[in-house]
Scaffold this active site. Structure first.
Site: not given
Ligand code: PBG
Ligand code: ZN
Length: 307
Positions: A179, A232
């Site tokens: 991520k 992601k």
């Molecule tokens: C929480 C999380 C996030 C997303 C999914 N789970 C945001 C982040 O890490 O700030 C993003 C999903 C999206 O942008 O569609 N950790």
């Molecule tokens: Zn988070």
């Protein structure tokens, strides 16, 4: 003939639709930053899930907007938290629909960080306990897959141990393994009210410039017991999806995130792109790159368009 020789196919069963769960009952309000998606109370989420199931979509993933926030994100692991209640309601209404839950503290903490903090520092190890408690509370509510998105080191192992220790050997872990610290999460943070109050997430989320590191993160999560691994965002990271696909045998998921969705919705609203064609092309490209599973806000539209 084109259809006969097509190399990549995508069906709604391969998609997962995100739901944002709010407190209360009878609550359903469109999310301004995610046109066409809604904040839903548990009962409304159950109704939405039935629609998702009827469209043949593979599953839902739940995110929570708690009643209140505190420094340790207590409502994230409360037995009667919003996600726990919605999980019960959806499982009761549509027992055959796969329910995944997002496991992370940032929606529940007053400071908006994915872990407990000391001053301006996120504490990795003390956070693991809380993530494990959250995953366990989701499993008790009936979630079949828990998806840690926090990027703390060691969380897959901690969650696996907690689940196994409580008799939830059958609950699977979809780890957000690679991520990235991405600007594409903007509309989601607006929707989930999870913007950090200070600093950013670069201490635990990945540098967009790195791909070897993604493979390392994936290897670690697989060793700790992940059942599926996720990359992601998706579109700016198709090469990472391909590299992960080639390096593991587990199912690979990709998250077509909020910023990717919002850009298409905004351009389509202007009449600058053909929404149906661009969505099918985009999701097909993620599948072609190697994703077995795609989490996407377009899931319902895709299912309707390709029915
Ligand atoms: C929480 C999380 C996030 C997303 C999914 N789970 C945001 C982040 O890490 O700030 C993003 C999903 C999206 O942008 O569609 N950790
Ligand atoms: Zn988070």
């Amino acid at each position: 003939m084109r259809s006969l020789v097509r190399e990549t196919r995508l069906v709604p069963e391969q998609l997962v639709y995100p739901l944002f769960i709010a407190p209360g009952t009878g609550y359903r309000r469109e999310i301004p930053s995610l046109a066409g998606c809604f904040h839903l109370s548990a009962d409304e989420a159950a109704r939405e899930a039935a629609e998702v199931a009827a469209l043949g979509i593979g599953g839902v993933i739940l995110f929570g907007l708690p009643k209140g926030k505190d420094p340790v994100g207590s409502e994230g692991y409360a037995e009667n938290g919003v996600v726990q209640e919605a999980t019960r309601a959806i499982r009761a209404a549509t027992p055959d629909l796969l329910v995944m839950t997002d496991v992370c503290l940032c929606e529940y903490t007053s400071h908006g960080h994915c872990g407990v903090v000391d001053g301006e520092e996120i504490l990795n190890d003390p956070t693991l306990d809380l993530l494990a408690r959250m995953a366990l509370s989701h499993a008790r509510a009936g979630a079949q897959v828990v998806a840690p998105s926090d990027m703390m080191d060691g969380r897959v192992g901690a969650i696996r141990a907690a689940l196994d220790g409580a008799g939830f050997q059958d609950v699977a872990i979809l780890s957000y393994a690679a991520k990235y610290a991405s600007a594409y999460y903007g509309p989601f943070r607006e929707a989930a009210d999870s913007t950090p109050q200070f600093g950013d997430r670069r201490s635990h989320q990945m540098d967009p410039a790195n791909v070897r590191e993604a493979l390392k993160e994936v290897r670690i999560d697989v060793a700790e017991g992940a059942d599926m691994v996720m990359v992601k965002p998706a579109l700016a990271y198709l090469d990472v999806i391909r590299a992960v696909r080639e390096s593991v045998d587990l199912p690979v998921a990709a998250y077509n995130v909020s910023g990717e969705y919002a850009m298409i919705k905004a351009a389509a609203a202007k009449g600058w792109v053909d929404e149906k064609r661009i969505v099918i092309e985009t999701l097909t490209s993620i599948r072609r790159a190697g994703a077995d599973v795609i989490l996407t806000y377009h899931a319902k539209d895709f299912a309707r368009w390709t029915a």
